[in-house]
Design an enzyme around this catalytic site. Structure first.
Site, PDB file in Angstrom:
ATOM      1  N   LYS A  56      11.625  10.748 -23.185  1.00 15.57           N
ATOM      2  CA  LYS A  56      10.585  10.004 -22.444  1.00 15.57           C
ATOM      3  C   LYS A  56       9.495   9.390 -23.334  1.00 15.57           C
ATOM      4  O   LYS A  56       8.412   9.050 -22.853  1.00 15.57           O
ATOM      5  CB  LYS A  56       9.919  10.861 -21.351  1.00 15.57           C
ATOM      6  CG  LYS A  56      10.874  11.593 -20.451  1.00 15.57           C
ATOM      7  CD  LYS A  56      12.022  10.746 -19.970  1.00 15.57           C
ATOM      8  CE  LYS A  56      11.644   9.706 -18.944  1.00 15.57           C
ATOM      9  NZ  LYS A  56      12.854   8.895 -18.574  1.00 15.57           N
ATOM     10  N   THR A  59      12.439   5.638 -25.435  1.00 12.08           N
ATOM     11  CA  THR A  59      13.780   5.466 -26.012  1.00 12.08           C
ATOM     12  C   THR A  59      14.440   4.173 -25.528  1.00 12.08           C
ATOM     13  O   THR A  59      14.908   3.360 -26.328  1.00 12.08           O
ATOM     14  CB  THR A  59      14.694   6.640 -25.564  1.00 12.08           C
ATOM     15  OG1 THR A  59      13.923   7.823 -25.422  1.00 12.08           O
ATOM     16  CG2 THR A  59      15.845   6.833 -26.522  1.00 12.08           C
ATOM     17  N   LYS A 115      22.028   6.886 -30.181  1.00 15.39           N
ATOM     18  CA  LYS A 115      20.788   7.468 -29.669  1.00 15.39           C
ATOM     19  C   LYS A 115      20.835   8.981 -29.789  1.00 15.39           C
ATOM     20  O   LYS A 115      21.884   9.592 -29.595  1.00 15.39           O
ATOM     21  CB  LYS A 115      20.633   7.058 -28.194  1.00 15.39           C
ATOM     22  CG  LYS A 115      19.707   7.946 -27.374  1.00 15.39           C
ATOM     23  CD  LYS A 115      19.694   7.537 -25.901  1.00 15.39           C
ATOM     24  CE  LYS A 115      19.043   8.624 -25.054  1.00 15.39           C
ATOM     25  NZ  LYS A 115      19.020   8.306 -23.621  1.00 15.39           N
ATOM     26  N   HIS A 117      18.067  12.694 -29.186  1.00 12.02           N
ATOM     27  CA  HIS A 117      16.756  13.319 -28.997  1.00 12.02           C
ATOM     28  C   HIS A 117      16.638  14.557 -29.884  1.00 12.02           C
ATOM     29  O   HIS A 117      15.700  15.353 -29.718  1.00 12.02           O
ATOM     30  CB  HIS A 117      16.561  13.771 -27.545  1.00 12.02           C
ATOM     31  CG  HIS A 117      16.411  12.669 -26.538  1.00 12.02           C
ATOM     32  ND1 HIS A 117      15.650  11.557 -26.761  1.00 12.02           N
ATOM     33  CD2 HIS A 117      16.906  12.530 -25.279  1.00 12.02           C
ATOM     34  CE1 HIS A 117      15.692  10.772 -25.692  1.00 12.02           C
ATOM     35  NE2 HIS A 117      16.448  11.337 -24.785  1.00 12.02           N
ATOM     36  N   SER A 147       5.500  11.815 -18.150  1.00 17.62           N
ATOM     37  CA  SER A 147       6.746  11.080 -17.942  1.00 17.62           C
ATOM     38  C   SER A 147       7.934  12.041 -17.835  1.00 17.62           C
ATOM     39  O   SER A 147       8.800  11.896 -16.960  1.00 17.62           O
ATOM     40  CB  SER A 147       6.939  10.100 -19.099  1.00 17.62           C
ATOM     41  OG  SER A 147       8.085   9.320 -18.887  1.00 17.62           O
ATOM     42  N   PHE A 238       7.671  -4.381 -19.685  1.00 12.41           N
ATOM     43  CA  PHE A 238       7.949  -3.367 -18.662  1.00 12.41           C
ATOM     44  C   PHE A 238       8.522  -4.019 -17.400  1.00 12.41           C
ATOM     45  O   PHE A 238       9.536  -3.566 -16.861  1.00 12.41           O
ATOM     46  CB  PHE A 238       6.674  -2.577 -18.330  1.00 12.41           C
ATOM     47  CG  PHE A 238       6.911  -1.528 -17.288  1.00 12.41           C
ATOM     48  CD1 PHE A 238       7.602  -0.366 -17.601  1.00 12.41           C
ATOM     49  CD2 PHE A 238       6.483  -1.719 -15.985  1.00 12.41           C
ATOM     50  CE1 PHE A 238       7.849   0.602 -16.627  1.00 12.41           C
ATOM     51  CE2 PHE A 238       6.725  -0.752 -15.004  1.00 12.41           C
ATOM     52  CZ  PHE A 238       7.403   0.404 -15.337  1.00 12.41           C
TER      53      PHE A 238
END
Ligand code: A3P
Length: 304
Positions: A56, A59, A115, A117, A147, A238
């Site tokens: 969050k 990404t 990707k 995390h 988030s 956004f």
């Protein structure tokens, strides 16, 4: 494999919240640990680009920016597939018949953008060995926590969390998926002195997207015309991403992500934390930040 067919064939017993298991000090989703060997043994290629973040932190935003930079602002090329198909999530594992992130990456021709995390000490070692370029995005702890809180409700396979106060305890003690925010941002900050890592901040991207997109292009060794740059700024705003089904995760089935609970593209702002934090909670985060980030030179802005 066709993801949509995989979703349909998934045994209903798996359509429920997952649990966490602690591994090397980091709580990870059980399925990841069950498949840890292929993740740890993942074979990075020298021309792989890795996008890494704490969950969050922005990404998807940086993923769309990178894809647009790589395709010099060609919107049609970036609409070729949903973001999660364009860039495999290497530690992602859901039950069969769904392919794992490792399998998706292995099936992808080079050059790949991937990707993750994972905190720095759990990144598969081949990324270091191959000296792959990495882009890391960090977001201030307070907005990041808010988030992530909302994400747990809409992401139906994420582990159960408690109410806001209970969740904040878990966030501050690192008892949530992918572990401590503090260790994550600091670990990657320190790694950038030893590896080709571009370390970006969500707040900077919000403040001046064009400036941060230029940094990405420069890091990737690509030239962008002013026209391309403007198109990228526009396409990755956004509002544009919120309306773009290839970026907003609305193509996922609702048993994985339920946007009625909370949309994936929720607010996209700096400072939304003020609606959720008590003064005591905010001061506590400031204290822990000061302690955990001391001496690193890493600082965050919580408002613009
Ligand atoms: P909020 O929940 O605060 O709105 P990730 O992609 O790492 O899961 O991060 C998701 C967060 O990034 C969400 O934050 C989302 O709204 C925000 N985000 C995604 N795209 C964005 C954009 N183009 N501009 C600003 N924020 C964006």
């Amino acid at each position: 494999m066709d993801l949509k067919a995989g979703w349909q064939d998934l045994d209903p017993k798996y359509k429920k919240r997952t649990t966490l298991v602690e591994f090397e000090g980091v709580p990870l989703i059980t399925y990841m640990l069950e498949n840890w060997d292929p993740i740890w043994g993942f074979q990075a290629r020298p021309d792989d680009l890795l996008i890494c973040t704490y969950p969050k932190a922005g990404t998807t935003w940086i993923q769309e920016i990178v894809d647009m930079v790589q395709h010099r602002g060609d919107i049609e090329k970036c609409a070729r597939a949903p973001i999660y198909e364009r860039m495999p999530f290497i530690e992602m594992c859901l039950p069969k018949p769904l392919p794992s992130g490792v399998e998706e990456a292995e099936a992808m021709p080079s050059p790949r953008t991937l990707k993750s995390h994972l905190p720095v000490h759990l990144l598969p070692p081949s990324f270091w060995k191959q000296n792959c370029k990495i882009i890391y995005v960090a977001r201030n702890a307070k907005d990041n926590a808010v988030s992530y809180f909302h994400f747990h409700f809409m992401a139906k396979l994420m582990p159960e969390i408690g109410n806001w106060d209970q969740y904040m305890e878990d966030f501050l003690t690192g008892k949530i998926a992918w572990g401590s925010w503090f260790d994550h941002v600091r670990g990657w900050w320190e790694a950038k002195d030893r590896h080709p890592i571009l370390y970006l901040f969500f707040e900077d991207m919000k403040e001046d997207p064009a400036r941060e997109i230029r940094k990405v292009a420069q890091f990737l060794g690509l030239d962008l015309s002013e026209l391309d740059l403007n198109r990228i700024v526009q396409h990755t705003s956004f509002e544009s991403m919120q309306a773009n089904p290839m970026a907003n995760y609305t193509t996922m089935p609702s048993f994985i992500m339920d946007h009625a609970e909370s949309p994936f593209m929720r607010k996209g702002t700096v400072g939304n934390w003020k609606k959720y934090f008590t003064v005591a909670q905010s001061e506590r985060v400031d204290d822990i930040c000061a302690r955990k980030l001391a001496g690193s030179g890493l600082t965050f802005r919580t408002q613009l």
